[in-house]
Design a protein around this motif. Structure first.
Motif, PDB file in Angstrom:
ATOM      1  N   GLN A  60       0.821  -1.209   0.000  1.00  0.00           N
ATOM      2  CA  GLN A  60       0.000   0.000   0.000  1.00  0.00           C
ATOM      3  C   GLN A  60       0.856   1.260   0.000  1.00  0.00           C
ATOM      4  O   GLN A  60       0.498   2.272  -0.630  1.00  0.00           O
ATOM      5  N   GLU A  61       1.980   1.192   0.669  1.00  0.00           N
ATOM      6  CA  GLU A  61       2.847   2.370   0.744  1.00  0.00           C
ATOM      7  C   GLU A  61       3.364   2.762  -0.633  1.00  0.00           C
ATOM      8  O   GLU A  61       3.376   3.944  -1.009  1.00  0.00           O
ATOM      9  N   GLY A  62       3.784   1.759  -1.399  1.00  0.00           N
ATOM     10  CA  GLY A  62       4.270   2.037  -2.746  1.00  0.00           C
ATOM     11  C   GLY A  62       3.173   2.563  -3.643  1.00  0.00           C
ATOM     12  O   GLY A  62       3.374   3.478  -4.443  1.00  0.00           O
ATOM     13  N   LYS A  63       1.995   1.987  -3.494  1.00  0.00           N
ATOM     14  CA  LYS A  63       0.842   2.436  -4.277  1.00  0.00           C
ATOM     15  C   LYS A  63       0.512   3.889  -3.975  1.00  0.00           C
ATOM     16  O   LYS A  63       0.277   4.700  -4.882  1.00  0.00           O
ATOM     17  N   ASP A  64       0.502   4.248  -2.692  1.00  0.00           N
ATOM     18  CA  ASP A  64       0.173   5.611  -2.297  1.00  0.00           C
ATOM     19  C   ASP A  64       1.219   6.603  -2.795  1.00  0.00           C
ATOM     20  O   ASP A  64       0.882   7.707  -3.241  1.00  0.00           O
ATOM     21  N   ALA A  65       2.480   6.204  -2.733  1.00  0.00           N
ATOM     22  CA  ALA A  65       3.561   7.087  -3.170  1.00  0.00           C
ATOM     23  C   ALA A  65       3.479   7.335  -4.678  1.00  0.00           C
ATOM     24  O   ALA A  65       3.653   8.470  -5.153  1.00  0.00           O
ATOM     25  N   ALA A  66       3.212   6.275  -5.438  1.00  0.00           N
ATOM     26  CA  ALA A  66       3.086   6.422  -6.888  1.00  0.00           C
ATOM     27  C   ALA A  66       1.866   7.274  -7.229  1.00  0.00           C
ATOM     28  O   ALA A  66       1.907   8.121  -8.135  1.00  0.00           O
ATOM     29  N   GLY A  67       0.774   7.072  -6.481  1.00  0.00           N
ATOM     30  CA  GLY A  67      -0.433   7.863  -6.707  1.00  0.00           C
ATOM     31  C   GLY A  67      -0.199   9.330  -6.415  1.00  0.00           C
ATOM     32  O   GLY A  67      -0.721  10.205  -7.122  1.00  0.00           O
ATOM     33  N   LYS A  68       0.577   9.608  -5.393  1.00  0.00           N
ATOM     34  CA  LYS A  68       0.910  10.989  -5.046  1.00  0.00           C
ATOM     35  C   LYS A  68       1.670  11.651  -6.190  1.00  0.00           C
ATOM     36  O   LYS A  68       1.394  12.805  -6.553  1.00  0.00           O
ATOM     37  N   ALA A  69       2.628  10.930  -6.755  1.00  0.00           N
ATOM     38  CA  ALA A  69       3.401  11.461  -7.883  1.00  0.00           C
ATOM     39  C   ALA A  69       2.510  11.692  -9.104  1.00  0.00           C
ATOM     40  O   ALA A  69       2.626  12.704  -9.798  1.00  0.00           O
ATOM     41  N   ASP A  70       1.595  10.745  -9.345  1.00  0.00           N
ATOM     42  CA  ASP A  70       0.664  10.881 -10.470  1.00  0.00           C
ATOM     43  C   ASP A  70      -0.174  12.151 -10.322  1.00  0.00           C
ATOM     44  O   ASP A  70      -0.406  12.885 -11.281  1.00  0.00           O
ATOM     45  N   TYR A  71      -0.645  12.386  -9.112  1.00  0.00           N
ATOM     46  CA  TYR A  71      -1.493  13.547  -8.855  1.00  0.00           C
ATOM     47  C   TYR A  71      -0.717  14.841  -9.085  1.00  0.00           C
ATOM     48  O   TYR A  71      -1.238  15.808  -9.653  1.00  0.00           O
ATOM     49  N   MET A  72       0.530  14.866  -8.661  1.00  0.00           N
ATOM     50  CA  MET A  72       1.382  16.038  -8.881  1.00  0.00           C
ATOM     51  C   MET A  72       1.558  16.296 -10.371  1.00  0.00           C
ATOM     52  O   MET A  72       1.502  17.443 -10.828  1.00  0.00           O
ATOM     53  N   LEU A  73       1.748  15.215 -11.124  1.00  0.00           N
ATOM     54  CA  LEU A  73       1.968  15.354 -12.562  1.00  0.00           C
ATOM     55  C   LEU A  73       0.722  15.897 -13.250  1.00  0.00           C
ATOM     56  O   LEU A  73       0.807  16.775 -14.116  1.00  0.00           O
ATOM     57  N   VAL A  74      -0.437  15.381 -12.859  1.00  0.00           N
ATOM     58  CA  VAL A  74      -1.694  15.848 -13.435  1.00  0.00           C
ATOM     59  C   VAL A  74      -1.902  17.335 -13.130  1.00  0.00           C
ATOM     60  O   VAL A  74      -2.443  18.080 -13.948  1.00  0.00           O
ATOM     61  N   GLN A  75      -1.458  17.778 -11.973  1.00  0.00           N
ATOM     62  CA  GLN A  75      -1.583  19.175 -11.587  1.00  0.00           C
ATOM     63  C   GLN A  75      -0.576  20.080 -12.280  1.00  0.00           C
ATOM     64  O   GLN A  75      -0.638  21.299 -12.141  1.00  0.00           O
ATOM     65  N   GLY A  76       0.346  19.485 -13.021  1.00  0.00           N
ATOM     66  CA  GLY A  76       1.346  20.275 -13.711  1.00  0.00           C
ATOM     67  C   GLY A  76       2.584  20.565 -12.889  1.00  0.00           C
ATOM     68  O   GLY A  76       3.449  21.348 -13.304  1.00  0.00           O
ATOM     69  N   LYS A  77       2.699  19.928 -11.725  1.00  0.00           N
ATOM     70  CA  LYS A  77       3.876  20.118 -10.869  1.00  0.00           C
ATOM     71  C   LYS A  77       4.945  19.102 -11.276  1.00  0.00           C
ATOM     72  O   LYS A  77       5.238  18.152 -10.561  1.00  0.00           O
TER      73      LYS A  77
END
Length: 225
Positions: A60-77
């Motif tokens: 779950q930790e890896g999944k959450d970390a990857a999801g966090k990065a995905d969200y940043m990318l979608v936001q343009g960060k």
């Protein structure tokens, strides 16, 4: 003279990729390599349809970390996302880390950090007939930009093989290889690739608007045919 040849080859590479990208994505004023578009499509496919599979994973930790990065990318960060993807890739030796590493490599390529991008792609488990060949094509592009042309050709060959005759992927990777062969002045081999595209991938030229006859004629002329 060598400088002039390099400039000519680079112009050719840009022409090929601009033609392919324009036809496939209709992105105006885009001068990036077609590999970026291909990898982007693959990654978007993962983001759109991969969560059902991913949420069943135990880490779950890896999944959450990857999801966090995905969200940043979608936001343009982009810069923040890149750091997070690198962190996930370095910390997790599983599918989460694998995907994060490939995404990091893609972003690093866009930034011109080819050596670091190479590291992450080489650590990636290239599988499947979609993301696998796209990753190898991206690796080939990195090698082109670091002047390791023989390694680039090996990557494009692998990408072509993994694409398994895909009407879009295979000829696109073949064009990459042909462009490198042109840079190496291996004109007969270059011409052979254009001929194969013309014979086997008729729809590709029609759908993308790529003028294969133009490049075939040029390569044959340089090869003395």
């Amino acid at each position: 003279m060598a400088k002039k040849q390099n400039q000519s080859a680079r112009t050719t590479l840009e022409e090929v990729n601009e033609s392919l990208t324009s036809a496939a994505q209709r992105i105006e004023d885009n001068k990036k390599y077609v590999t970026w578009a291909l990898v982007a499509i693959a990654l978007l496919a993962l983001l759109a349809g991969g969560w059902i599979f991913l949420r069943n994973k135990s880490n779950q930790e890896g999944k959450d970390a990857a999801g966090k990065a995905d969200y940043m990318l979608v936001q343009g960060k982009t810069d923040e996302a890149l750091k997070e993807y690198e962190k996930v890739a370095d910390e997790f030796s599983n599918k989460y880390g694998d995907r994060a590493g490939l995404t990091a490599a893609t972003l690093l390529y866009e930034k011109g950090d080819y050596e670091k991008a190479i590291k992450y792609i080489e650590d990636y488990s290239a599988e499947g007939n979609l993301i696998g060949p796209a990753s190898q094509s991206l690796l080939g592009d990195c090698y082109v930009n670091t002047k390791k042309l023989d390694k680039a050709i090996a990557c494009y060959d692998k990408a072509i093989s993994m694409a398994e005759g895909n009407e879009v992927y295979a000829p696109a990777f073949m064009l990459k290889k042909a462009t490198v062969l042109h840079e190496q002045q291996k004109y007969a081999e270059e011409a052979a690739i254009y001929q194969e595209i013309k014979d086997k991938y008729i729809m590709f030229a029609q759908q993308t608007g790529f003028n294969v006859d133009k490049y075939l004629e040029r390569a044959n002329a340089l090869a003395g045919k």
